[in-house]
Design an enzyme around this catalytic site. Structure first.
Site, short mmCIF file in Angstrom:
data_model
loop_
_atom_site.label_atom_id
_atom_site.label_comp_id
_atom_site.label_asym_id
_atom_site.label_seq_id
_atom_site.Cartn_x
_atom_site.Cartn_y
_atom_site.Cartn_z
N ASP A 60 0.87 -1.17 0.00
CA ASP A 60 0.00 0.00 0.00
C ASP A 60 0.91 1.22 0.00
O ASP A 60 1.52 1.56 1.01
CB ASP A 60 -0.90 -0.01 1.24
CG ASP A 60 -1.87 1.16 1.26
OD1 ASP A 60 -1.71 2.09 0.44
OD2 ASP A 60 -2.77 1.15 2.13
N SER A 137 0.47 13.64 -16.00
CA SER A 137 -0.83 13.65 -16.68
C SER A 137 -0.98 14.95 -17.45
O SER A 137 -0.31 15.96 -17.16
CB SER A 137 -1.96 13.54 -15.65
OG SER A 137 -3.22 13.78 -16.24
N TYR A 150 -5.85 15.87 -7.23
CA TYR A 150 -5.29 15.06 -8.31
C TYR A 150 -4.50 15.93 -9.28
O TYR A 150 -3.35 15.64 -9.60
CB TYR A 150 -6.41 14.32 -9.04
CG TYR A 150 -5.91 13.52 -10.22
CD1 TYR A 150 -5.36 12.26 -10.03
CD2 TYR A 150 -5.97 14.02 -11.52
CE1 TYR A 150 -4.88 11.52 -11.11
CE2 TYR A 150 -5.49 13.30 -12.59
CZ TYR A 150 -4.94 12.05 -12.39
OH TYR A 150 -4.46 11.33 -13.45
N ALA A 152 -3.29 18.93 -8.87
CA ALA A 152 -2.14 19.56 -8.22
C ALA A 152 -1.00 18.57 -8.03
O ALA A 152 0.18 18.91 -8.20
CB ALA A 152 -2.57 20.14 -6.87
N SER A 153 -1.34 17.33 -7.67
CA SER A 153 -0.29 16.33 -7.45
C SER A 153 0.40 15.96 -8.76
O SER A 153 1.61 15.70 -8.80
CB SER A 153 -0.87 15.08 -6.78
OG SER A 153 -1.78 14.41 -7.62
N LYS A 154 -0.35 15.95 -9.85
CA LYS A 154 0.25 15.66 -11.15
C LYS A 154 1.13 16.82 -11.61
O LYS A 154 2.15 16.61 -12.30
CB LYS A 154 -0.83 15.35 -12.18
CG LYS A 154 -1.57 14.04 -11.93
CD LYS A 154 -0.62 12.84 -11.94
CE LYS A 154 -1.33 11.52 -11.77
NZ LYS A 154 -0.43 10.36 -11.84
#
Length: 259
Positions: A60, A137, A150, A152-154
């Site tokens: 995980d 992405s 999502y 922002a993390s990409k």
């Protein structure tokens, strides 16, 4: 000598397709995923198709210090290719989404990816060779209302990859950020039943084609890889409209594709 590739999120989708490409080129594989059933299926399929050693780790990646655990469990075997593919999405306004799920996403996309890269990079630099592929992405190029964490993390993954790619010039180690648009994978099922990712068929790419594009870019040492002419154009849309307008466009696309 046979080289080794480590792939996260390898049980299905782009991770699995990249594993196939690496196996076809003679790499031994270390496949990591949280889905043990599909992980074992992937292992069996690849071993039946190719003459390579396939190891699996059920992990995980949202847990703290999991990168250290991975390196210890593989006995610090030299990793020649690192594919940081694992990830998932979450749909909804930031005020209403679950913090626990968002925290998991930040760990998977940012903390674990960054830590694993740092640990693997040490050996690559000592050997003077290595390739790292980070799954960013098309979402990395603009803010994403209704999927704010999502997007922002990409963006982080893209910026991080470009920065260290520059730092590593001349070392024999390359870093590639793969930035696909919508792709037919199990990702859509994880986000939410009410998301645009489940409904958009326009510009939807095939996972095997995206993986091949990213794989070739990685092997060539390209820093940013954006598959598809339309996606390349969309990644530059900020040159033609204001950032606020681009944000509104993303918001409208998300809302139009909800139930």
């Amino acid at each position: 000598m046979t080289k080794t590739a480590l792939i996260t999120g390898a049980a299905s989708g782009l991770g699995y397709e990249l594993a196939l490409l690496l196996a076809n080129d003679g790499y031994n594989l270390i496949l990591i995923d949280i889905d043990n059933t599909n992980l074992q299926i992937a292992k069996t399929d690849i071993e039946n198709m190719f003459s390579c050693n396939v190891s699996t780790l059920l992990k995980d990646l949202s847990k703290p210090n999991v990168a250290t655990e991975i390196m210890e469990e593989i006995n610090h075997v030299p990793v020649d290719v690192l594919v940081n593919n694992a990830g998932f999405g979450l749909f909804g306004t930031f005020a209403n989404t679950e913090w626990e799920r968002e925290l998991d996403m930040l760990h998977v996309h940012i903390l674990t990816t960054t830590h694993l890269t740092k640990l693997v990079l040490e050996g690559m630099l000592k050997r003077g060779s290595g390739k790292i592929l980070n799954m960013s992405s098309l979402a990395a190029f603009q803010p994403g209302p209704l999927m704010s964490i999502y997007y922002a993390s990409k963006s982080y993954l893209l910026s991080f990859s470009e920065a260290i790619a520059n730092e590593l010039k001349g070392t024999g180690v390359t870093v590639t950020a793969l930035c696909p648009g919508p792709t037919k994978t199990s990702f859509q099922k994880v986000v939410s039943k009410n998301t645009s990712e489940n409904k958009i068929s326009f510009n939807m790419a095939c996972a095997s084609e995206v993986a091949l594009y990213g794989y070739n870019a990685m092997q060539k040492g390209k820093t940013v890889a954006i598959p598809g002419i339309l996606n390349k154009f969309l990644s530059t849309i900020h040159r033609f409209v204001s950032r606020s307008m681009a944000t509104r466009i993303v918001r409208n696309l998300q809302e139009k594709n909800r139930d």
